[in-house]
Design a protein around this motif. Structure first.
Motif, PDB file in Angstrom:
ATOM      1  N   THR A  79       0.824  -1.203   0.000  1.00 10.92           N
ATOM      2  CA  THR A  79       0.000   0.000   0.000  1.00 10.92           C
ATOM      3  C   THR A  79       0.862   1.257   0.000  1.00 10.92           C
ATOM      4  O   THR A  79       0.577   2.218  -0.725  1.00 10.92           O
ATOM      5  CB  THR A  79      -0.947   0.009   1.222  1.00 10.92           C
ATOM      6  OG1 THR A  79      -1.812  -1.137   1.125  1.00 10.92           O
ATOM      7  CG2 THR A  79      -1.776   1.276   1.288  1.00 10.92           C
ATOM      8  N   ILE A  80       1.913   1.249   0.786  1.00 10.07           N
ATOM      9  CA  ILE A  80       2.831   2.390   0.842  1.00 10.07           C
ATOM     10  C   ILE A  80       3.490   2.614  -0.518  1.00 10.07           C
ATOM     11  O   ILE A  80       3.581   3.742  -1.002  1.00 10.07           O
ATOM     12  CB  ILE A  80       3.889   2.167   1.942  1.00 10.07           C
ATOM     13  CG1 ILE A  80       3.222   2.215   3.315  1.00 10.07           C
ATOM     14  CG2 ILE A  80       5.022   3.189   1.835  1.00 10.07           C
ATOM     15  CD1 ILE A  80       4.083   1.706   4.439  1.00 10.07           C
ATOM     16  N   GLU A  81       3.942   1.532  -1.144  1.00  6.52           N
ATOM     17  CA  GLU A  81       4.608   1.655  -2.440  1.00  6.52           C
ATOM     18  C   GLU A  81       3.628   2.115  -3.523  1.00  6.52           C
ATOM     19  O   GLU A  81       3.992   2.910  -4.401  1.00  6.52           O
ATOM     20  CB  GLU A  81       5.277   0.341  -2.837  1.00  6.52           C
ATOM     21  CG  GLU A  81       6.389  -0.081  -1.896  1.00  6.52           C
ATOM     22  CD  GLU A  81       7.488   0.961  -1.747  1.00  6.52           C
ATOM     23  OE1 GLU A  81       7.825   1.641  -2.733  1.00  6.52           O
ATOM     24  OE2 GLU A  81       8.013   1.093  -0.629  1.00  6.52           O
ATOM     25  N   ILE A  82       2.406   1.624  -3.483  1.00  8.43           N
ATOM     26  CA  ILE A  82       1.396   2.040  -4.462  1.00  8.43           C
ATOM     27  C   ILE A  82       1.140   3.536  -4.343  1.00  8.43           C
ATOM     28  O   ILE A  82       1.092   4.257  -5.348  1.00  8.43           O
ATOM     29  CB  ILE A  82       0.093   1.221  -4.285  1.00  8.43           C
ATOM     30  CG1 ILE A  82       0.329  -0.237  -4.681  1.00  8.43           C
ATOM     31  CG2 ILE A  82      -1.051   1.841  -5.097  1.00  8.43           C
ATOM     32  CD1 ILE A  82      -0.764  -1.189  -4.226  1.00  8.43           C
ATOM     33  N   PRO A  92       6.823   3.013 -13.978  1.00  8.04           N
ATOM     34  CA  PRO A  92       6.161   3.166 -12.676  1.00  8.04           C
ATOM     35  C   PRO A  92       4.725   2.647 -12.658  1.00  8.04           C
ATOM     36  O   PRO A  92       4.270   2.093 -11.658  1.00  8.04           O
ATOM     37  CB  PRO A  92       6.217   4.674 -12.433  1.00  8.04           C
ATOM     38  CG  PRO A  92       7.437   5.112 -13.182  1.00  8.04           C
ATOM     39  CD  PRO A  92       7.444   4.256 -14.417  1.00  8.04           C
ATOM     40  N   ARG A  93       4.014   2.780 -13.782  1.00  7.56           N
ATOM     41  CA  ARG A  93       2.641   2.244 -13.834  1.00  7.56           C
ATOM     42  C   ARG A  93       2.666   0.723 -13.739  1.00  7.56           C
ATOM     43  O   ARG A  93       1.854   0.115 -13.037  1.00  7.56           O
ATOM     44  CB  ARG A  93       1.943   2.703 -15.104  1.00  7.56           C
ATOM     45  CG  ARG A  93       1.469   4.144 -15.035  1.00  7.56           C
ATOM     46  CD  ARG A  93       0.611   4.521 -16.227  1.00  7.56           C
ATOM     47  NE  ARG A  93       1.328   4.477 -17.498  1.00  7.56           N
ATOM     48  CZ  ARG A  93       2.100   5.457 -17.968  1.00  7.56           C
ATOM     49  NH1 ARG A  93       2.253   6.563 -17.272  1.00  7.56           N
ATOM     50  NH2 ARG A  93       2.709   5.335 -19.123  1.00  7.56           N
ATOM     51  N   ARG A  94       3.603   0.095 -14.441  1.00  5.46           N
ATOM     52  CA  ARG A  94       3.719  -1.363 -14.397  1.00  5.46           C
ATOM     53  C   ARG A  94       4.116  -1.815 -12.993  1.00  5.46           C
ATOM     54  O   ARG A  94       3.597  -2.813 -12.481  1.00  5.46           O
ATOM     55  CB  ARG A  94       4.734  -1.847 -15.430  1.00  5.46           C
ATOM     56  CG  ARG A  94       5.037  -3.313 -15.370  1.00  5.46           C
ATOM     57  CD  ARG A  94       3.824  -4.166 -15.721  1.00  5.46           C
ATOM     58  NE  ARG A  94       4.162  -5.566 -15.624  1.00  5.46           N
ATOM     59  CZ  ARG A  94       3.400  -6.472 -15.057  1.00  5.46           C
ATOM     60  NH1 ARG A  94       2.208  -6.155 -14.600  1.00  5.46           N
ATOM     61  NH2 ARG A  94       3.785  -7.715 -14.973  1.00  5.46           N
ATOM     62  N   LEU A  95       5.029  -1.087 -12.370  1.00  6.60           N
ATOM     63  CA  LEU A  95       5.453  -1.428 -11.021  1.00  6.60           C
ATOM     64  C   LEU A  95       4.277  -1.328 -10.045  1.00  6.60           C
ATOM     65  O   LEU A  95       4.086  -2.199  -9.191  1.00  6.60           O
ATOM     66  CB  LEU A  95       6.605  -0.517 -10.587  1.00  6.60           C
ATOM     67  CG  LEU A  95       7.300  -0.835  -9.282  1.00  6.60           C
ATOM     68  CD1 LEU A  95       7.782  -2.280  -9.224  1.00  6.60           C
ATOM     69  CD2 LEU A  95       8.460   0.129  -9.069  1.00  6.60           C
ATOM     70  N   ALA A  96       3.456  -0.305 -10.192  1.00  6.00           N
ATOM     71  CA  ALA A  96       2.262  -0.164  -9.354  1.00  6.00           C
ATOM     72  C   ALA A  96       1.321  -1.350  -9.569  1.00  6.00           C
ATOM     73  O   ALA A  96       0.738  -1.867  -8.603  1.00  6.00           O
ATOM     74  CB  ALA A  96       1.546   1.148  -9.648  1.00  6.00           C
ATOM     75  N   LEU A 133       0.228  -8.023  -5.814  1.00  3.84           N
ATOM     76  CA  LEU A 133       0.689  -8.586  -4.547  1.00  3.84           C
ATOM     77  C   LEU A 133      -0.314  -8.288  -3.446  1.00  3.84           C
ATOM     78  O   LEU A 133      -0.702  -9.176  -2.690  1.00  3.84           O
ATOM     79  CB  LEU A 133       2.056  -8.010  -4.165  1.00  3.84           C
ATOM     80  CG  LEU A 133       2.556  -8.370  -2.768  1.00  3.84           C
ATOM     81  CD1 LEU A 133       2.830  -9.868  -2.663  1.00  3.84           C
ATOM     82  CD2 LEU A 133       3.787  -7.570  -2.415  1.00  3.84           C
ATOM     83  N   GLN A 134      -0.752  -7.046  -3.386  1.00  3.74           N
ATOM     84  CA  GLN A 134      -1.702  -6.622  -2.364  1.00  3.74           C
ATOM     85  C   GLN A 134      -2.984  -7.454  -2.435  1.00  3.74           C
ATOM     86  O   GLN A 134      -3.545  -7.835  -1.413  1.00  3.74           O
ATOM     87  CB  GLN A 134      -2.011  -5.141  -2.551  1.00  3.74           C
ATOM     88  CG  GLN A 134      -2.816  -4.528  -1.457  1.00  3.74           C
ATOM     89  CD  GLN A 134      -3.067  -3.068  -1.737  1.00  3.74           C
ATOM     90  OE1 GLN A 134      -3.439  -2.718  -2.857  1.00  3.74           O
ATOM     91  NE2 GLN A 134      -2.848  -2.222  -0.751  1.00  3.74           N
TER      92      GLN A 134
END
Length: 80
Positions: free
Chosen positions: A42-45, A58-62, A68-69
């Protein structure tokens, strides 16, 4: 054979940007025992949602953090 996350330089060419999947895997492997993965994701998103550039990384990483979440129960922690 180990995981090599160092940037590689080829004959004077600049190192390529890391792929979102590589960044995600490095982040996941670096989480200490006892980490609440859903909360950490959640923090990373939230951090990635503040990105205002055009690069798709960054969109792909999100998306990876969101997957995962969605796949771990809230409060799930890494065990040793």
């Amino acid at each position: 054979m180990g995981l090599n996350v160092e940037a590689r330089h080829l004959a004077g060419q600049p190192a390529a940007l890391q792929q979102p999947e590589d960044v995600f895997l490095s982040w996941l492997l670096a989480q200490p025992a006892g980490t609440d993965l859903a909360a950490a994701a959640t923090i990373e998103i939230a951090r990635l949602q503040r990105y205002r550039g055009d690069h798709p990384g960054p969109r792909r990483l999100a998306e990876l953090f969101e997957a995962l979440q969605g796949s771990v129960a809230p409060g799930s922690k890494i065990r040793q």
